[in-house]
Scaffold this active site. Structure first.
Site, PDB file in Angstrom:
ATOM      1  N   PRO A   8       0.790  -1.224   0.000  1.00 52.20           N
ATOM      2  CA  PRO A   8       0.000   0.000   0.000  1.00 52.20           C
ATOM      3  C   PRO A   8       0.825   1.279   0.000  1.00 52.20           C
ATOM      4  O   PRO A   8       1.902   1.342   0.600  1.00 52.20           O
ATOM      5  CB  PRO A   8      -0.830  -0.107   1.289  1.00 52.20           C
ATOM      6  CG  PRO A   8      -0.087  -1.042   2.156  1.00 52.20           C
ATOM      7  CD  PRO A   8       0.601  -2.001   1.225  1.00 52.20           C
ATOM      8  N   ASN A   9       0.291   2.248  -0.700  1.00 51.53           N
ATOM      9  CA  ASN A   9       0.813   3.614  -0.802  1.00 51.53           C
ATOM     10  C   ASN A   9       2.071   3.738  -1.655  1.00 51.53           C
ATOM     11  O   ASN A   9       2.523   4.854  -1.897  1.00 51.53           O
ATOM     12  CB  ASN A   9       1.039   4.233   0.582  1.00 51.53           C
ATOM     13  CG  ASN A   9      -0.246   4.374   1.348  1.00 51.53           C
ATOM     14  OD1 ASN A   9      -1.236   4.870   0.816  1.00 51.53           O
ATOM     15  ND2 ASN A   9      -0.268   3.916   2.586  1.00 51.53           N
ATOM     16  N   ARG A  53       4.693  11.210  -2.020  1.00 48.15           N
ATOM     17  CA  ARG A  53       4.475  11.002  -0.591  1.00 48.15           C
ATOM     18  C   ARG A  53       5.800  10.971   0.156  1.00 48.15           C
ATOM     19  O   ARG A  53       6.661  10.139  -0.125  1.00 48.15           O
ATOM     20  CB  ARG A  53       3.737   9.677  -0.401  1.00 48.15           C
ATOM     21  CG  ARG A  53       3.498   9.312   1.040  1.00 48.15           C
ATOM     22  CD  ARG A  53       2.768   7.963   1.135  1.00 48.15           C
ATOM     23  NE  ARG A  53       2.723   7.543   2.508  1.00 48.15           N
ATOM     24  CZ  ARG A  53       3.315   6.454   2.974  1.00 48.15           C
ATOM     25  NH1 ARG A  53       3.969   5.651   2.175  1.00 48.15           N
ATOM     26  NH2 ARG A  53       3.237   6.157   4.250  1.00 48.15           N
ATOM     27  N   TYR A  64      11.096   8.370   1.312  1.00 42.64           N
ATOM     28  CA  TYR A  64      10.953   7.405   0.227  1.00 42.64           C
ATOM     29  C   TYR A  64      11.608   7.821  -1.080  1.00 42.64           C
ATOM     30  O   TYR A  64      11.616   7.054  -2.032  1.00 42.64           O
ATOM     31  CB  TYR A  64       9.462   7.111  -0.001  1.00 42.64           C
ATOM     32  CG  TYR A  64       8.770   6.655   1.260  1.00 42.64           C
ATOM     33  CD1 TYR A  64       9.153   5.474   1.887  1.00 42.64           C
ATOM     34  CD2 TYR A  64       7.767   7.410   1.850  1.00 42.64           C
ATOM     35  CE1 TYR A  64       8.540   5.057   3.066  1.00 42.64           C
ATOM     36  CE2 TYR A  64       7.147   6.999   3.015  1.00 42.64           C
ATOM     37  CZ  TYR A  64       7.536   5.823   3.618  1.00 42.64           C
ATOM     38  OH  TYR A  64       6.935   5.416   4.777  1.00 42.64           O
ATOM     39  N   ASN A  96       8.104  -5.487  -1.291  1.00 42.93           N
ATOM     40  CA  ASN A  96       8.066  -4.370  -0.366  1.00 42.93           C
ATOM     41  C   ASN A  96       6.642  -4.356   0.181  1.00 42.93           C
ATOM     42  O   ASN A  96       5.741  -3.819  -0.455  1.00 42.93           O
ATOM     43  CB  ASN A  96       8.404  -3.047  -1.057  1.00 42.93           C
ATOM     44  CG  ASN A  96       8.424  -1.881  -0.087  1.00 42.93           C
ATOM     45  OD1 ASN A  96       7.890  -1.966   1.008  1.00 42.93           O
ATOM     46  ND2 ASN A  96       9.031  -0.781  -0.497  1.00 42.93           N
ATOM     47  N   ALA A 101       3.378  -0.784   4.582  1.00 37.84           N
ATOM     48  CA  ALA A 101       2.784  -0.789   5.922  1.00 37.84           C
ATOM     49  C   ALA A 101       2.352  -2.180   6.377  1.00 37.84           C
ATOM     50  O   ALA A 101       2.306  -2.454   7.578  1.00 37.84           O
ATOM     51  CB  ALA A 101       1.587   0.165   5.974  1.00 37.84           C
ATOM     52  N   HIS A 131       4.293  -4.532   9.053  1.00 35.25           N
ATOM     53  CA  HIS A 131       4.124  -4.487  10.501  1.00 35.25           C
ATOM     54  C   HIS A 131       2.769  -5.003  10.970  1.00 35.25           C
ATOM     55  O   HIS A 131       2.513  -5.034  12.174  1.00 35.25           O
ATOM     56  CB  HIS A 131       4.309  -3.045  10.984  1.00 35.25           C
ATOM     57  CG  HIS A 131       5.346  -2.303  10.211  1.00 35.25           C
ATOM     58  ND1 HIS A 131       6.693  -2.613  10.278  1.00 35.25           N
ATOM     59  CD2 HIS A 131       5.235  -1.305   9.301  1.00 35.25           C
ATOM     60  CE1 HIS A 131       7.355  -1.812   9.451  1.00 35.25           C
ATOM     61  NE2 HIS A 131       6.497  -1.016   8.858  1.00 35.25           N
ATOM     62  N   ASP A 187       1.398 -15.477   5.834  1.00 33.28           N
ATOM     63  CA  ASP A 187       0.953 -16.849   5.628  1.00 33.28           C
ATOM     64  C   ASP A 187       0.944 -17.218   4.142  1.00 33.28           C
ATOM     65  O   ASP A 187       1.292 -18.340   3.779  1.00 33.28           O
ATOM     66  CB  ASP A 187      -0.432 -17.057   6.232  1.00 33.28           C
ATOM     67  CG  ASP A 187      -0.421 -17.092   7.753  1.00 33.28           C
ATOM     68  OD1 ASP A 187       0.670 -17.147   8.358  1.00 33.28           O
ATOM     69  OD2 ASP A 187      -1.522 -17.065   8.338  1.00 33.28           O
ATOM     70  N   GLU A 214      12.999  -9.097   1.100  1.00 36.00           N
ATOM     71  CA  GLU A 214      12.147  -8.007   1.584  1.00 36.00           C
ATOM     72  C   GLU A 214      12.894  -6.698   1.362  1.00 36.00           C
ATOM     73  O   GLU A 214      14.059  -6.576   1.737  1.00 36.00           O
ATOM     74  CB  GLU A 214      11.874  -8.233   3.074  1.00 36.00           C
ATOM     75  CG  GLU A 214      11.030  -7.195   3.744  1.00 36.00           C
ATOM     76  CD  GLU A 214      10.856  -7.484   5.232  1.00 36.00           C
ATOM     77  OE1 GLU A 214      10.414  -6.563   5.940  1.00 36.00           O
ATOM     78  OE2 GLU A 214      11.148  -8.611   5.705  1.00 36.00           O
ATOM     79  N   HIS A 219      12.786  -2.357   1.623  1.00 34.77           N
ATOM     80  CA  HIS A 219      12.184  -1.124   2.137  1.00 34.77           C
ATOM     81  C   HIS A 219      13.023   0.049   1.670  1.00 34.77           C
ATOM     82  O   HIS A 219      14.259   0.006   1.771  1.00 34.77           O
ATOM     83  CB  HIS A 219      12.115  -1.135   3.670  1.00 34.77           C
ATOM     84  CG  HIS A 219      11.284  -2.255   4.197  1.00 34.77           C
ATOM     85  ND1 HIS A 219       9.906  -2.224   4.149  1.00 34.77           N
ATOM     86  CD2 HIS A 219      11.629  -3.446   4.727  1.00 34.77           C
ATOM     87  CE1 HIS A 219       9.446  -3.355   4.657  1.00 34.77           C
ATOM     88  NE2 HIS A 219      10.471  -4.117   5.001  1.00 34.77           N
ATOM     89  N   ARG A 278      13.363   4.733  12.197  1.00 32.22           N
ATOM     90  CA  ARG A 278      12.074   5.415  12.222  1.00 32.22           C
ATOM     91  C   ARG A 278      11.294   5.025  13.477  1.00 32.22           C
ATOM     92  O   ARG A 278      11.858   4.521  14.438  1.00 32.22           O
ATOM     93  CB  ARG A 278      11.315   5.091  10.933  1.00 32.22           C
ATOM     94  CG  ARG A 278      12.104   5.618   9.709  1.00 32.22           C
ATOM     95  CD  ARG A 278      11.377   5.526   8.429  1.00 32.22           C
ATOM     96  NE  ARG A 278      10.139   6.308   8.490  1.00 32.22           N
ATOM     97  CZ  ARG A 278       9.132   6.129   7.653  1.00 32.22           C
ATOM     98  NH1 ARG A 278       9.207   5.200   6.715  1.00 32.22           N
ATOM     99  NH2 ARG A 278       8.047   6.861   7.743  1.00 32.22           N
TER     100      ARG A 278
END
Length: 153
Positions: A16-17, A24, A29, A81, A84, A87, A94, A105, A107, A114
């Site tokens: 998301p985002n 943003r 980012y 990636n 959000a 977390h 799963d 992974e 980021h 952060r």
């Protein structure tokens, strides 16, 4: 799809985002858009060559469904990636565990520098590796590793 057909396929999955990259919080980012990042990855993949599919969704359900589709159309490697969902999403974790496809992974920001809630990932213990804090270049490093991993196995 045979495993031979999937041998050189990589999925880049974005949460998301990330569709708002470039707009943003560029201090966290960067200024690159997701489209620009994907274009660089596609060019790099074509030169190798590997087949690269990029998928982004703001919906946890769509991301889980995309992962579940790998049972019918497997890939050799995933670059993810989770944004959000890193977390919060046991469902996405799963789904990754179920498909048993190796992944890295990624980021853009250094999540450890952060807010405290960003320090925990539901994915890192399943991942082959984690790249964080290197901006858009982290995706390219992940792709380099994915190609190396595929060619080594």
């Amino acid at each position: 799809m045979t495993s031979e057909n999937s041998a050189k396929r990589i999925l880049v999955l974005n949460g998301p985002n990330l569709n708002l990259l470039g707009q943003r919080e560029p201090e966290h980012y960067g200024a690159d858009t997701l489209e620009t990042i994907n274009q660089r990855l596609q060019a790099k993949a074509a030169a190798v060559p590997v087949s690269l599919e990029c998928f982004q969704s703001n919906s946890e359900a769509e991301l889980v469904t995309k992962l579940q589709s790998l049972f019918q159309q497997p890939v050799a490697f995933i670059i993810i990636n989770p944004a959000a969902f890193t977390h919060t999403s046991v469902a996405l974790r799963d789904a990754l565990a179920a498909v048993k496809t190796p992944f890295v992974e990624v980021h853009l920001s250094n999540v450890h520098a952060r807010e405290a809630f960003r320090h925990h990932s539901y994915f890192s213990d399943l991942a082959i590796g984690v790249i964080c804090g290197l901006g858009a270049a982290g995706y390219e490093y992940a792709l380099d590793f994915a190609v190396h991993h595929i060619n080594s196995n």
